[in-house]
Design an enzyme around this catalytic site. Structure first.
Site, PDB file in Angstrom:
ATOM      1  N   ASP A  90       0.583   1.230   8.680  1.00  0.00           N
ATOM      2  CA  ASP A  90      -0.108   0.314   9.779  1.00  0.00           C
ATOM      3  C   ASP A  90       0.651   0.834  10.786  1.00  0.00           C
ATOM      4  OD1 ASP A  90      -1.601   0.007   8.162  1.00  0.00           O
ATOM      5  OD2 ASP A  90      -1.731  -2.449   8.799  1.00  0.00           O
ATOM      6  N   LYS A 114       8.417   0.476   5.438  1.00  0.00           N
ATOM      7  CA  LYS A 114       7.089   1.319   4.775  1.00  0.00           C
ATOM      8  C   LYS A 114       5.671   0.773   5.207  1.00  0.00           C
ATOM      9  CE  LYS A 114       3.966   0.101   2.182  1.00  0.00           C
ATOM     10  NZ  LYS A 114       3.527  -0.606   1.838  1.00  0.00           N
ATOM     11  N   THR A 115       5.175   1.296   5.582  1.00  0.00           N
ATOM     12  CA  THR A 115       3.559   0.821   5.919  1.00  0.00           C
ATOM     13  C   THR A 115       2.792   1.956   7.086  1.00  0.00           C
ATOM     14  OG1 THR A 115       1.969  -0.614   7.216  1.00  0.00           O
ATOM     15  CG2 THR A 115       4.447  -0.859   7.939  1.00  0.00           C
ATOM     16  N   ASP A 126       6.281  -5.285   5.871  1.00  0.00           N
ATOM     17  CA  ASP A 126       6.512  -5.984   6.879  1.00  0.00           C
ATOM     18  C   ASP A 126       6.913  -7.497   5.060  1.00  0.00           C
ATOM     19  OD1 ASP A 126       3.723  -6.436   6.560  1.00  0.00           O
ATOM     20  OD2 ASP A 126       3.697  -8.238   7.863  1.00  0.00           O
ATOM     21  N   ASP A 127       5.782  -7.734   4.487  1.00  0.00           N
ATOM     22  CA  ASP A 127       5.602  -8.564   3.836  1.00  0.00           C
ATOM     23  C   ASP A 127       6.437  -9.170   2.667  1.00  0.00           C
ATOM     24  OD1 ASP A 127       4.174 -10.649   4.591  1.00  0.00           O
ATOM     25  OD2 ASP A 127       2.022  -9.323   3.783  1.00  0.00           O
ATOM     26  N   ARG A 171       0.932  -5.450  -4.818  1.00  0.00           N
ATOM     27  CA  ARG A 171       1.159  -5.974  -4.113  1.00  0.00           C
ATOM     28  C   ARG A 171       2.327  -7.680  -4.475  1.00  0.00           C
ATOM     29  NH1 ARG A 171      -0.435  -4.401   0.878  1.00  0.00           N
ATOM     30  NH2 ARG A 171      -1.785  -2.766   0.536  1.00  0.00           N
ATOM     31  N   ARG A 229      -4.167   7.473   3.422  1.00  0.00           N
ATOM     32  CA  ARG A 229      -2.394   6.840   2.535  1.00  0.00           C
ATOM     33  C   ARG A 229      -2.200   7.702   1.530  1.00  0.00           C
ATOM     34  NH1 ARG A 229      -3.808   0.763   0.748  1.00  0.00           N
ATOM     35  NH2 ARG A 229      -3.823   1.488  -1.337  1.00  0.00           N
ATOM     36  N   GLU A 289      -9.352  -1.438  11.906  1.00  0.00           N
ATOM     37  CA  GLU A 289      -9.529  -2.303  10.750  1.00  0.00           C
ATOM     38  C   GLU A 289      -9.172  -3.279  11.372  1.00  0.00           C
ATOM     39  OE1 GLU A 289      -8.612  -1.502   6.544  1.00  0.00           O
ATOM     40  OE2 GLU A 289      -6.774  -2.371   7.195  1.00  0.00           O
ATOM     41  N   GLY A 338       0.717  -1.109  -0.877  1.00  0.00           N
ATOM     42  CA  GLY A 338       0.180  -0.647  -0.264  1.00  0.00           C
ATOM     43  C   GLY A 338       0.865   1.593  -0.427  1.00  0.00           C
TER      44      GLY A 338
HETATM   45  P1  FBP Z   1       1.123  -2.164   4.168  1.00  0.00           P
HETATM   46  O1  FBP Z   1       0.856  -3.041   4.445  1.00  0.00           O
HETATM   47  O2  FBP Z   1       0.832  -2.382   1.962  1.00  0.00           O
HETATM   48  O3  FBP Z   1       1.984  -0.800   3.614  1.00  0.00           O
HETATM   49  O4  FBP Z   1      -0.687  -1.495   4.236  1.00  0.00           O
HETATM   50  C1  FBP Z   1      -1.083  -1.150   4.453  1.00  0.00           C
HETATM   51  C2  FBP Z   1      -2.843  -0.806   4.294  1.00  0.00           C
HETATM   52  O5  FBP Z   1      -2.930   0.678   3.996  1.00  0.00           O
HETATM   53  C3  FBP Z   1      -3.961  -1.306   5.713  1.00  0.00           C
HETATM   54  O6  FBP Z   1      -3.415  -0.232   6.163  1.00  0.00           O
HETATM   55  C4  FBP Z   1      -4.817  -2.152   4.700  1.00  0.00           C
HETATM   56  O7  FBP Z   1      -5.663  -2.516   4.976  1.00  0.00           O
HETATM   57  C5  FBP Z   1      -4.813  -2.148   3.403  1.00  0.00           C
HETATM   58  O8  FBP Z   1      -3.187  -1.738   2.791  1.00  0.00           O
HETATM   59  C6  FBP Z   1      -5.275  -1.598   2.209  1.00  0.00           C
HETATM   60  O9  FBP Z   1      -5.028  -2.829   1.024  1.00  0.00           O
HETATM   61  P2  FBP Z   1      -5.458  -2.996  -0.692  1.00  0.00           P
HETATM   62  O10 FBP Z   1      -4.895  -1.223  -1.067  1.00  0.00           O
HETATM   63  O11 FBP Z   1      -5.159  -3.730  -0.568  1.00  0.00           O
HETATM   64  O12 FBP Z   1      -6.611  -2.463  -0.366  1.00  0.00           O
END
Ligand code: FBP
Length: 586
Positions: free
Chosen positions: A224, A221-222, A196-197, A166, A458, A331, A102
């Site tokens: 979260d 990065k994240t 993390d992934d 992703r 985001r 969430e 994300g």
């Molecule tokens: P990352 O772990 O890749 O940083 O993403 C975080 C996030 O923003 C979460 O908070 C949310 O659940 C998810 O991305 C939403 O992902 P998508 O863009 O696939 O809907």
């Protein structure tokens, strides 16, 4: 009055300025020069093992990633008087960068930091940006970064410069495609920016590309905020900006609801597994009710307990004539409710099992089993599914039952952002309040609005903290590359202090891996950092929020500021945890 055509009107220079894609803010943002911490100010920057830093590597990691597992924590020091180090630093290089997962505010500054540092070391260095995430690496899809491109995006939000995706490089075939790109392009290094992934993935790429001489460096990065490494990485970049954006919205809704006095706002905040964002945004805005997933899990609450907790606050406020308020929930709340989490994990396994062992070429759980009853029939026939699971599932509202079956992401994760938890909880609260009214326990009014505080957080502009942090991370990544290492995550110590006291380090990614069940089997991954319920930040929230239930104790953080005193803020949870070091709850 003089008559003009619309075309002539649009040609007017003042009109053009009002309508073009940039504005005073964009110009100001582009011209901001993020400061470098002292260790990165002068080249060559030399990496040395950090004294006294112990590294523990899991046995399974040693087995699967033998070449990158025996690496020390590195600290970086700039302006070292050493000809050999300077020559190594100045060597001509070709470096690729990829954004993964994300978007997170500050990503463009990681690229800018890497680019500036690479050009400072040697103007002939080339930096390329792989397009739309890891798929760009596998397909060899990229653009070469130039001053023109990079300058356009400095200090701006999102990952618009090279986009993100992703995809995961998780099969031998995909790893081969990735190696082919590195080989064909003659890449000296690849920088992977992700959560993390993606950081886990970076470790496997580093192991696989070691023989090619392509070094791999990752960046935490994240939004979260669940990529933390005690002592080395207090928080990932992007978290501060997103939580400020969410806090702004919560604050505005607190103001609206206490003005119009007729609505309860149910706000779901992003944060797939960890509640750091909900916690930070609430500490900044003081809503009436705050749910923290990790606390719900530790108390073993079920969904009905959570609903009762919220209703209790609504009833108490109504007794004071306050039929309005704001509820914040993370969430990932559903994952923290034991019964529901068991269902999520079992479904993850069953879906992965179907895709691997039952689906024909081109098919999968979602393409083959179209209706809910088809899916249920397969699930019911699976050996790990029990009658009790069916009973728990049947007890949940229909939207939630359907939500639990939503497609998993490429990493096998349940996609919490796709389930309207705010609406589901709101619906359940409404139903329970009707019951309380019948029993004579609720005499107030209840009108409510759900809101998913998700994607806009985001895409917000980065805070000054994230701009500076991400820029320094980009420079740190280059310095690690110039020191010839691979399989490292760039990080900065002492983020709660001014930039002039930040310390850049390299953390071996191998040391962050542990075994966890994913897609139904044990895999090496980076453990997510959840909210520590013993931390000073959580204890402060837990005590303070008692006051927020009845009083209108709202705090209005306003939008992200880039200038003035307010611009230099840091994440509150980080500051509370630093201020409360040594604190023990009594
Ligand atoms: P990352 O772990 O890749 O940083 O993403 C975080 C996030 O923003 C979460 O908070 C949310 O659940 C998810 O991305 C939403 O992902 P998508 O863009 O696939 O809907």
């Amino acid at each position: 009055m003089k008559e003009t055509s619309i075309d002539t009107f649009l040609e007017d220079v003042n009109v053009k300025r009002l309508l073009d894609n940039t504005g005073v803010l964009t110009d100001a943002r582009r011209s901001y020069k993020a400061p470098l911490c002292p260790a990165l100010q002068n080249i060559p920057v030399v990496a040395e093992p950090l004294e006294g830093a112990a590294v523990h590597v899991h046995r399974e990691t040693l087995k699967q990633l033998p070449t990158i597992s025996k690496a020390p924590i590195l600290s970086l020091k700039g302006g070292v008087d050493n000809k050999e180090a300077l020559d190594r630093f100045k060597k001509e290089r070709k470096i690729g960068i990829v954004l993964s997962g994300g978007p997170a505010p500050g990503g463009h500054n990681v690229i800018a930091g890497l680019y500036d540092e690479a050009k400072k070391a040697n103007p002939n260095n080339k930096v390329i940006g792989f397009l739309v995430g890891p798929a760009g690496v596998m397909k060899g899809n990229y653009i070469e970064l130039t001053d023109d491109v990079v300058n356009r995006y400095r200090n701006s939000g999102g990952f618009t410069m090279i986009k993100t995706g992703r995809d995961k490089i998780d099969t031998a075939d995909k790893m081969e495609q990735c190696k082919k790109t590195c080989r064909d392009l003659g890449l000296d290094a690849l920088v992977v920016v992700g959560g993390d992934d993606s950081n886990t993935n970076a470790a496997f790429i580093a192991e696989a590309t070691k023989d090619l001489g392509t070094q791999v460096i990752s960046i935490p990065k994240t939004i979260d905020g669940d990529m933390q490494v005690p002592e080395y990485c207090q928080i990932s970049f992007g978290f501060h900006s997103a939580s400020r954006a969410y806090a702004n919205v919560i604050g505005n809704l607190c103001v609206d609801s206490s003005s119009d006095v007729k609505y309860w706002h149910f706000i779901k905040i992003m944060g797939r597994s960890a509640s750091h964002l909900a916690m930070e945004a609430s500490l900044l805005s003081h809503p009436n009710v705050v749910l923290i997933g990790e606390e719900v899990a530790s108390k073993g609450l079920n969904i009905h307990d959570v609903v009762k907790y919220i209703c209790n606050a609504i009833v108490k406020r109504a007794e004071q004539g306050k039929n309005y308020g704001v509820v914040v929930m993370p969430e990932g709340l559903l994952e923290c409710i034991d019964d529901i989490n068991v269902i999520i994990l079992k479904l993850n396994t069953i879906i992965a099992d179907y895709n691997k062992n039952v689906a024909d070429e081109g098919g999968d759980f979602y393409k083959d089993l179209l209706s809910m009853s088809d899916k249920m029939r397969y699930v019911n026939s699976h050996p790990i599914w029990r009658d009790r699971d069916s009973r728990v599932l049947a007890d949940l509202p229909d939207e939630l039952q359907e939500g639990l079956f939503k497609p998993r992401d490429a990493h096998g994760n349940f996609q919490f952002s796709q389930v309207p938890t705010d609406e589901i909880v709101l619906h359940m609260v409404k139903t329970y309040l009707i019951r309380l009214r019948h029993e004579g326990k609720f005499k107030g009014k209840f009108k409510a609005q759900p809101l998913f505080a998700g994607y806009f957080g985001r895409g917000t502009l980065p805070t000054k903290f994230d701009c500076d942090y991400a820029y320094n991370l980009g420079c740190t990544a280059f310095s690690l590359i110039a020191n010839g290492v691979t399989g490292y995550m760039a990080a900065i110590q002492d983020l709660h202090k001014p930039v002039s006291e930040w310390k850049p380090v390299g953390v071996p990614i191998a040391s962050l891996l542990h075994l966890e069940e994913r897609k139904g089997k044990l895999q090496l991954v980076i453990e997510k950092s959840l909210v520590d319920l013993e931390s000073p930040a959580f204890k402060a929230l837990q005590t303070e929020r008692e006051k927020w239930i009845l009083e209108d104790n709202y705090r209005i953080p306003g939008p992200i500021q880039f200038y003035g005193e307010n611009a230099d803020s840091r994440p509150v949870i980080m500051r509370l945890n630093e201020l409360g070091k040594g604190f023990r709850s009594t």
